[in-house]
Design an enzyme around this catalytic site. Sequence first.
Site, mmCIF file in Angstrom:
data_model
loop_
_atom_site.group_PDB
_atom_site.id
_atom_site.type_symbol
_atom_site.label_atom_id
_atom_site.label_comp_id
_atom_site.label_asym_id
_atom_site.label_seq_id
_atom_site.Cartn_x
_atom_site.Cartn_y
_atom_site.Cartn_z
ATOM 1 C CB SER A 122 -0.837 -0.009 1.159
ATOM 2 O OG SER A 122 -1.395 -0.964 1.429
ATOM 3 C CG HIS A 143 -2.312 -0.564 -3.710
ATOM 4 N ND1 HIS A 143 -2.966 0.688 -3.651
ATOM 5 C CD2 HIS A 143 -2.425 -1.199 -2.696
ATOM 6 C CE1 HIS A 143 -3.471 0.699 -2.378
ATOM 7 N NE2 HIS A 143 -3.071 -0.343 -2.001
ATOM 8 C CG ASN A 193 -2.968 3.487 0.759
ATOM 9 O OD1 ASN A 193 -3.710 3.596 2.085
ATOM 10 N ND2 ASN A 193 -3.341 2.536 0.380
HETATM 11 P P1 NAI Z 1 -3.103 -9.529 6.472
HETATM 12 O O1 NAI Z 1 -2.456 -9.444 7.878
HETATM 13 O O2 NAI Z 1 -4.667 -9.921 6.384
HETATM 14 O O3 NAI Z 1 -2.451 -10.882 5.980
HETATM 15 C C1 NAI Z 1 -1.276 -11.129 5.641
HETATM 16 C C2 NAI Z 1 -0.986 -12.493 5.510
HETATM 17 O O4 NAI Z 1 0.372 -12.725 5.054
HETATM 18 C C3 NAI Z 1 -1.030 -13.388 6.644
HETATM 19 O O5 NAI Z 1 -1.901 -14.213 6.588
HETATM 20 C C4 NAI Z 1 0.396 -13.844 7.071
HETATM 21 O O6 NAI Z 1 0.450 -15.017 7.685
HETATM 22 C C5 NAI Z 1 0.897 -13.901 5.757
HETATM 23 N N1 NAI Z 1 2.421 -14.173 5.470
HETATM 24 C C6 NAI Z 1 2.650 -14.919 4.385
HETATM 25 N N2 NAI Z 1 4.033 -14.604 4.576
HETATM 26 C C7 NAI Z 1 4.648 -14.305 5.292
HETATM 27 C C8 NAI Z 1 5.718 -13.617 5.688
HETATM 28 N N3 NAI Z 1 6.838 -14.244 5.153
HETATM 29 N N4 NAI Z 1 5.846 -12.729 6.829
HETATM 30 C C9 NAI Z 1 4.672 -12.718 7.282
HETATM 31 N N5 NAI Z 1 3.569 -12.729 6.839
HETATM 32 C C10 NAI Z 1 3.440 -13.649 6.100
HETATM 33 O O7 NAI Z 1 -2.566 -8.335 5.641
HETATM 34 P P2 NAI Z 1 -3.320 -7.718 4.532
HETATM 35 O O8 NAI Z 1 -4.294 -6.623 5.167
HETATM 36 O O9 NAI Z 1 -4.059 -8.793 3.685
HETATM 37 O O10 NAI Z 1 -2.271 -6.973 3.590
HETATM 38 C C11 NAI Z 1 -1.208 -7.487 2.831
HETATM 39 C C12 NAI Z 1 -0.502 -6.425 1.910
HETATM 40 O O11 NAI Z 1 -1.653 -5.692 1.119
HETATM 41 C C13 NAI Z 1 0.021 -5.455 2.707
HETATM 42 O O12 NAI Z 1 1.277 -4.883 1.851
HETATM 43 C C14 NAI Z 1 -0.782 -4.284 2.677
HETATM 44 O O13 NAI Z 1 -0.186 -2.880 2.751
HETATM 45 C C15 NAI Z 1 -1.652 -4.484 1.363
HETATM 46 N N6 NAI Z 1 -2.765 -3.755 1.330
HETATM 47 C C16 NAI Z 1 -3.771 -4.071 2.288
HETATM 48 C C17 NAI Z 1 -5.069 -3.589 2.127
HETATM 49 C C18 NAI Z 1 -6.129 -3.765 3.115
HETATM 50 O O14 NAI Z 1 -7.088 -3.140 3.037
HETATM 51 N N7 NAI Z 1 -5.829 -4.603 4.087
HETATM 52 C C19 NAI Z 1 -5.294 -2.905 0.840
HETATM 53 C C20 NAI Z 1 -4.321 -2.780 0.091
HETATM 54 C C21 NAI Z 1 -3.184 -3.282 -0.025
#
Ligand code: NAI
Length: 286
Positions: A122, A143, A193
């Site tokens: 993001s 993104h 963002n």
């Molecule tokens: P989240 O916390 O919901 O999920 C992240 C997942 O990645 C977890 O299930 C975790 O276990 C996994 N994972 C896999 N390999 C990993 C590793 N090596 N180290 C740590 N975790 C690992 O996160 P979310 O919200 O899905 O965000 C993911 C990415 O997407 C981030 O870069 C975020 O900035 C981006 N993003 C998030 C949005 C949102 O609304 N949540 C919107 C657009 C982008």
Amino acid sequence: MNSIDNIKSVGVIGAGTMGQGIAQIAAMVGYKTILFDIENSALDKALQSIEKNLEKGIEKGKVTNEQKTTTLQNISTVVELNEVKADFVIEAIIEKLEVKQKVFSKLESINSENTILATNTSSIPITQIGAGLKHPERFIGMHFFNPAHIMKLVEVISGAATDDKVALLTKEFAGKLGKVAVMAKDSPGFIVNRVARHFYVEGLKVLEEGVADVETIDKLIQSSGFKMGPFQLMDLIGVDTNFSVTTSMYNSFYQDAKFRPSRIQQQKVDAGHHGRKSGKGFYNYE
Ligand code: NAI
């Protein structure tokens, strides 16, 4: 370099809030989709929520039973990063530069030179994440917005080393996924963002100063025409993810006070109150 017709398989790294939606749309379009997470429980949860989304789609008459079956058949889940070999890989793990860099150098070492590697970051500049790669020319930002299986917009961001052909192919690929791609320049937070950051930061300041409580702020913002208030949105996004994004942008903009993260939000993160995904955030979902 791959052409769109050569993209047959998609890898999705991270099965959290974003990864599950991205895997769903890739599989629905017909791509063989490999969904990776370090946690088995995250993969189980992701499959359950994809199934739920598809069932909702059936209820609304937007998805057929057959589509549900083939979508679920197209998704395989893995806990070994070594097994993510695909034509297009999209990473959606925690918003931490070093962790993303490590994952991408592994992905680069196991995938063909034609594989496009994309990050759903993001806020972290694409040039920074791609800096350690042997072939940063095939690395790009893609993104998506939350919920990824519904929101149409995708920002496509080239890093300083990204090949223009990769950017065009990514735009075309976003179209295949049913999205509308907008090309954005590589800068912290890109377009949406960066502009939206103040929605959260200022909402938190109003709360911290005791001007109004969470419910009042959200209700007022909603009644002024926004679909959600800042606290409802942070709970949807993930309070932890939102906090990491603010922190990353604060640092990228040389500690510019207008992006300063909030202590209240830090406390929520420390307490594990990460929003809807954990059952509790600014609101209770249990
Ligand atoms: P989240 O916390 O919901 O999920 C992240 C997942 O990645 C977890 O299930 C975790 O276990 C996994 N994972 C896999 N390999 C990993 C590793 N090596 N180290 C740590 N975790 C690992 O996160 P979310 O919200 O899905 O965000 C993911 C990415 O997407 C981030 O870069 C975020 O900035 C981006 N993003 C998030 C949005 C949102 O609304 N949540 C919107 C657009 C982008």
